[in-house]
Design an enzyme around this catalytic site. Structure first.
Site, mmCIF file in Angstrom:
data_model
loop_
_atom_site.group_PDB
_atom_site.id
_atom_site.type_symbol
_atom_site.label_atom_id
_atom_site.label_comp_id
_atom_site.label_asym_id
_atom_site.label_seq_id
_atom_site.Cartn_x
_atom_site.Cartn_y
_atom_site.Cartn_z
ATOM 1 N N SER A 192 92.150 -29.341 -9.905
ATOM 2 C CA SER A 192 92.838 -28.054 -10.010
ATOM 3 C C SER A 192 92.528 -27.083 -8.872
ATOM 4 O O SER A 192 93.280 -26.146 -8.667
ATOM 5 C CB SER A 192 92.527 -27.403 -11.351
ATOM 6 O OG SER A 192 91.131 -27.317 -11.552
ATOM 7 N N HIS A 220 97.842 -30.964 -14.155
ATOM 8 C CA HIS A 220 98.593 -30.526 -12.964
ATOM 9 C C HIS A 220 99.496 -31.633 -12.419
ATOM 10 O O HIS A 220 99.957 -31.536 -11.285
ATOM 11 C CB HIS A 220 97.623 -30.074 -11.867
ATOM 12 C CG HIS A 220 96.862 -28.846 -12.244
ATOM 13 N ND1 HIS A 220 97.385 -27.580 -12.152
ATOM 14 C CD2 HIS A 220 95.618 -28.696 -12.757
ATOM 15 C CE1 HIS A 220 96.490 -26.698 -12.569
ATOM 16 N NE2 HIS A 220 95.411 -27.357 -12.944
ATOM 17 N N LYS A 251 101.689 -25.202 -17.882
ATOM 18 C CA LYS A 251 102.025 -25.290 -16.462
ATOM 19 C C LYS A 251 103.513 -25.672 -16.343
ATOM 20 O O LYS A 251 104.363 -24.834 -16.579
ATOM 21 C CB LYS A 251 101.055 -26.241 -15.777
ATOM 22 C CG LYS A 251 99.591 -25.789 -16.090
ATOM 23 C CD LYS A 251 98.545 -26.531 -15.362
ATOM 24 C CE LYS A 251 97.150 -26.314 -15.944
ATOM 25 N NZ LYS A 251 96.700 -24.941 -16.149
HETATM 26 C C1 LIG Z 1 92.766 -29.836 -14.937
HETATM 27 C C2 LIG Z 1 92.964 -28.886 -16.088
HETATM 28 N N1 LIG Z 1 92.808 -29.352 -17.330
HETATM 29 C C3 LIG Z 1 92.967 -28.557 -18.396
HETATM 30 C C4 LIG Z 1 93.295 -27.231 -18.255
HETATM 31 C C5 LIG Z 1 93.413 -26.358 -19.466
HETATM 32 O O1 LIG Z 1 94.729 -26.088 -19.755
HETATM 33 P P1 LIG Z 1 95.193 -24.777 -20.509
HETATM 34 O O2 LIG Z 1 95.042 -23.630 -19.549
HETATM 35 O O3 LIG Z 1 96.603 -25.061 -20.831
HETATM 36 O O4 LIG Z 1 94.340 -24.606 -21.707
HETATM 37 C C6 LIG Z 1 93.480 -26.700 -16.981
HETATM 38 C C7 LIG Z 1 93.842 -25.281 -16.828
HETATM 39 O O5 LIG Z 1 93.920 -24.700 -15.816
HETATM 40 C C8 LIG Z 1 93.301 -27.555 -15.865
HETATM 41 O O6 LIG Z 1 93.443 -27.097 -14.623
#
Ligand SMILES: Cc1ncc(COP(=O)(O)O)c(C=O)c1O
Length: 413
Positions: A192, A220, A251
């Protein structure tokens, strides 16, 4: 009471909070980039502090958050089901549209079964906690998302972390374990902060060689990469070889919530054992309906994925040619490394003044001396908006001594 006891000031659990002044210090300098309220938005252009700026920091990859079809679907769902489910999926909180979404996502991801969670964070935290039991071991990439780390901390299994994307290190760690330990390798599909991809062919090969299961967090990547947006493993033609794939709705799907797909029995086990699933209220109707519509749009309007790829390549090339260090980005997430923390905050402010919003990312989210502006792109960004973003980076980069006029980097980071 002994004399020495009288001298000791009793500990106050709040001391750390009273002593935390970093945020106020940065605010006093006018450089604080966080929690800025958006007072208006059409997705691409947002209003912050009364100023219109181009959004170059959203995970709204398909540009669907302000799509009228999604908004109408959400409104209809509220009219039919109300505003919330007020209960766990296990009990009173399952709607027919939760089941419909689970079925459609399983079919889309070509897996047998799917379970929804109320956030992407809960998905990974809850699933990893549940699948790794007492005699198991989790092999986790050092750059994995915080929710994976939380899941590993909550699980009764042991966790070993391998250096980021370092397959030799992972192999060494796997070699240390005997056949009687249950094993799972967990990795972000797209990381991320760097926007780089996991080394999926190698992960698949190692999981087979060492009889380990493979779990990808594709937050992502689903709705971004791979055939029809099926994610990072699909980009390598290896979706069938991955045991569990998680995704988020915050996202590409323009909503909130998360999901996990895999074989029927594994998903059923997680559905019936994960505390994050059982003891938390289910996704509200509007969120579910939004995702159902987004999934439809994703499959019908394939130009969005094509455009995302084209503009990601364009921005990578453009930022690189200006002289910026963009790490190893391979996705619509493109970091621009500034280095020093305060330089990064100043850059953020100048960029904002030039009409562009990007996310300032500082330690501990990135290593010390590697503070960066995390940019990310949407299928709906216009060419003119992309060029304005590049122009703003060029101006601020030169002014702040990060790049020169000839496209060279002036920093070591
Ligand atoms: C790689 C990754 N996994 C999980 C999440 C968590 O997702 P959420 O923000 O929808 O709870 C994120 C959030 O930015 C992320 O970047």
């Amino acid at each position: 009471m002994a004399q020495s006891d009288q001298k000791i000031k009793p500990a106050d659990i709040f001391d750390k909070a009273y002593q935390f002044t970093a945020a106020d210090d940065v605010k006093a300098l006018g450089l604080y980039p966080y929690f800025k309220p958006l007072t208006d938005t059409d997705g691409n252009v947002v209003v912050i502090e009364g100023k219109e700026v181009i959004m170059a920091g959203s995970n709204n990859y398909l540009g669907l958050t302000n799509d009228i079809r999604l908004m109408e679907a959400a409104q209809k769902a509220i009219t039919k089901y109300g505003t919330g489910c007020t209960g766990s999926r296990y009990l009173n909180g399952t709607l027919d549209i939760h089941l419909e979404l689970e079925e459609k996502l399983a079919a889309f991801m070509r897996k047998e079964n799917c379970v929804l969670f109320s956030t992407g964070y809960q998905t990974n935290e809850g699933a990893i906690q549940t699948i790794a039991g007492r005699n198991d071991i989790i092999f986790s990439d050092k750059d994995n998302h915080a929710c994976i780390v939380t899941g590993t901390l909550l699980s009764n299994g042991r966790t070993v972390r391998y250096y980021h994307n370092d397959m030799d290190h992972l192999r060494k760690l796997l070699e240390r374990e005997g056949p009687s330990t249950g094993k799972v390798i967990v990795s972000d599909g797209v990381f991320s902060m760097s926007g780089s991809l996991a080394r999926i062919p190698e992960l698949v090969a190692l999981s087979k060689e060492f009889n380990a299961r493979l779990y990808l967090d594709d937050a992502h990547a689903i709705g971004v990469l791979g055939e029809g947006g099926r994610g990072s493993a699909s980009a390598f033609g290896l979706l069938d070889e991955v045991d569990l794939v998680s995704g988020t709705f915050s996202k590409s799907f323009a909503s909130l919530g998360g999901f996990l797909v895999g074989d029927r029995s594994i998903i059923e086990y997680i559905r019936h054992h994960s505390p994050a699933h059982i003891f938390s209220a289910s996704m509200p109707p509007a969120n579910v309906a939004t995702v159902l519509k987004a999934l439809e749009v994703l499959q019908e309007e394939t130009w969005r994925l094509d455009r995302l790829e084209v503009i990601s390549n364009y921005m990578r090339k453009g930022l690189k040619e200006l002289g910026f260090n963009i790490w190893t980005s391979q996705s619509p997430i493109i970091p621009v490394v500034i280095g020093d923390l305060m330089d990064c905050l100043k850059f953020w402010r100048d960029l904002f003044e030039e009409g562009v919003y990007a996310n300032a990312v500082v330690p501990p989210a990135v290593p010390r001396g590697q503070s960066l502006l995390r940019t990310s792109y949407m299928a709906t960004h216009t060419d003119a908006q992309l060029d304005s973003i590049l122009d703003a980076f060029r101006k601020v980069g030169i002014r702040r001594g990060i790049i020169d006029q000839n496209g060279h980097s002036l920093i070591e980071a």
